[in-house]
Design an enzyme around this catalytic site. Structure first.
Site, PDB file in Angstrom:
ATOM      1  CB  CYS A   1       4.326   7.025   4.535  1.00 26.62           C
ATOM      2  SG  CYS A   1       3.461   7.107   2.950  1.00 26.62           S
TER       3      CYS A   1
ATOM      4  CG  HIS B   1       8.531   7.032   3.774  1.00 27.31           C
ATOM      5  ND1 HIS B   1       8.098   5.867   3.190  1.00 27.31           N
ATOM      6  CD2 HIS B   1       7.721   8.024   3.320  1.00 27.31           C
ATOM      7  CE1 HIS B   1       7.065   6.140   2.414  1.00 27.31           C
ATOM      8  NE2 HIS B   1       6.809   7.442   2.486  1.00 27.31           N
TER       9      HIS B   1
ATOM     10  CG  ASN C   1       5.573   6.838  -0.887  1.00 29.77           C
ATOM     11  OD1 ASN C   1       5.549   5.879  -0.116  1.00 29.77           O
ATOM     12  ND2 ASN C   1       5.187   8.047  -0.529  1.00 29.77           N
TER      13      ASN C   1
END
Ligand code: COA
Length: 318
Positions: free
Chosen positions: A113, A245, A275
């Site tokens: 990520c 993020h 996500n």
């Protein structure tokens, strides 16, 4: 001195949308639980045969258009992904071929990520040292392919997508600073254990200890925010926009509080995208640039945390 600045942005999401009520039909969960714990309402899922490179290409073309450039203007391609189309060649090489450009360096970065933050930081260094002039930086993921769709703990969290920026050489920043970290001691909290020749024969899907990840993410992101401001002698009030993020609304809110930022100054897409790992920051950034929220000259803090663990930030003037 040479600096790098963002010339154009682009994003792409697969057409298929999976809502929380769709997930209620698949696993023992509820829309209310997912919204309350994560903020997510829906996520986009790649159709069969649609790969990370398909998504990357669409986002890259939009970023090139926005920058007023053609693919031939690019002299370096970096793709951040954990879900590459093939083991090799890299997704960056496959993207280069799609764009019909030849000879410039192209490579992938794997920092889960935090991948886009790593990629942007590396691209900035190529430009600052004069090794590249115009860099295509893409975060592209098909996380849906490494998710166990019978595991309610993970399957509600993730989605597919791609975001891209074109970074170009400039006389003034642009990217002010970037800060990268990793600690492999945390590998077992968030991982896909399957690999090449490691003897693992269990599930090929992602494993996550959710609340431990949550705890470390919140404290680590607080530290990276402090580190970034201190390194630049800046105050929290100098930040116009936080582009975090997009893992979980509660993690995002905790970082916004740390920065004393109103949620109006935070770009949030997690409700609609889930996500999307390395794609989440460039997708969010692209959305806020295109809808006119983020304006030229404003100061933007991007930060991310992910498997590894990896974490990092980029501070920039748009
Ligand atoms: N639907 C309903 N119940 C669920 C569920 C779901 N989708 N997922 C887990 N639960 C249950 C658990 O089984 C547990 O039940 P139990 O108490 O009977 O054992 C209960 O909810 C609480 O689980 P817990 O893991 O403590 O919940 P939580 O408040 O920590 O929320 C996450 C879970 C995953 C949303 C949260 O930990 C999180 O967001 N972690 C970070 C994950 C992340 O961002 N990873 C990527 C980092 S880049």
């Amino acid at each position: 001195m040479t600096f790098s600045r963002i010339l154009g942005t682009g994003g792409f999401l697969p057409e298929k949308v999976l809502t929380n009520s769709d997930l209620e039909q698949m696993v023992d969960t509820t829309d209310a639980w997912i919204r309350e714990r994560t903020g997510i309402r829906q996520r986009h899922i790649a159709r069969d045969g649609e790969t990370c490179v398909d998504l990357a290409e669409a986002a890259a073309r939009r970023a090139l258009d926005a920058a007023g450039l053609t693919a031939n203007d690019i002299d370096l391609i970096i793709v951040a992904t954990t879900t590459p189309e093939q083991t090799f060649p890299s997704s960056a090489c496959l993207l280069q071929h799609r764009l019909d450009i030849h000879g410039c360096p192209a490579f992938d970065i794997q920092a889960v990520c935090t991948g886009f933050i790593y990629a942007l930081s590396v691209a900035d260094k190529f430009i600052r040292t004069g090794s590249a002039q115009r860099v295509l930086v893409v975060g592209a993921e098909t996380l849906s392919r490494i998710i166990d769709w019978t595991d309610r703990v993970t399957c509600v969290l993730f989605g597919d997508g791609a975001g891209a920026v074109v970074l170009g050489a400039a006389d003034e920043p642009g990217i002010i600073s970037s800060h990268l970290h990793a600690d492999g001691a945390y590998r077992s909290l968030l991982q896909v254990p399957a690999g090449i020749g490691n003897g693992y024969t269990g599930s090929p899907y992602m494993e996550m200890k959710g609340n431990e990840v949550f705890r470390v993410a919140v404290t680590t992101l607080g530290r990276i925010v402090d580190e970034t401001l201190e390194a630049n002698g800046m105050e929290r009030s100098d930040i116009d926009w936080l582009v975090p993020h997009q893992a979980n609304m509660r993690i995002i809110q905790a970082t916004a509080r740390k920065l004393d930022l109103d949620m109006e100054q935070v770009v949030v897409t997690v409700e609609d995208h889930g996500n999307t790992s390395a794609a989440s920051i460039p997708l969010a950034f692209d959305r806020a640039v295109r809808d006119g929220r983020i304006q030229r000259g404003q100061t933007v803090l991007m930060e991310a945390f992910g498997g590894g663990f990896t974490w990092g930030s980029v501070l920039l003037r748009y």
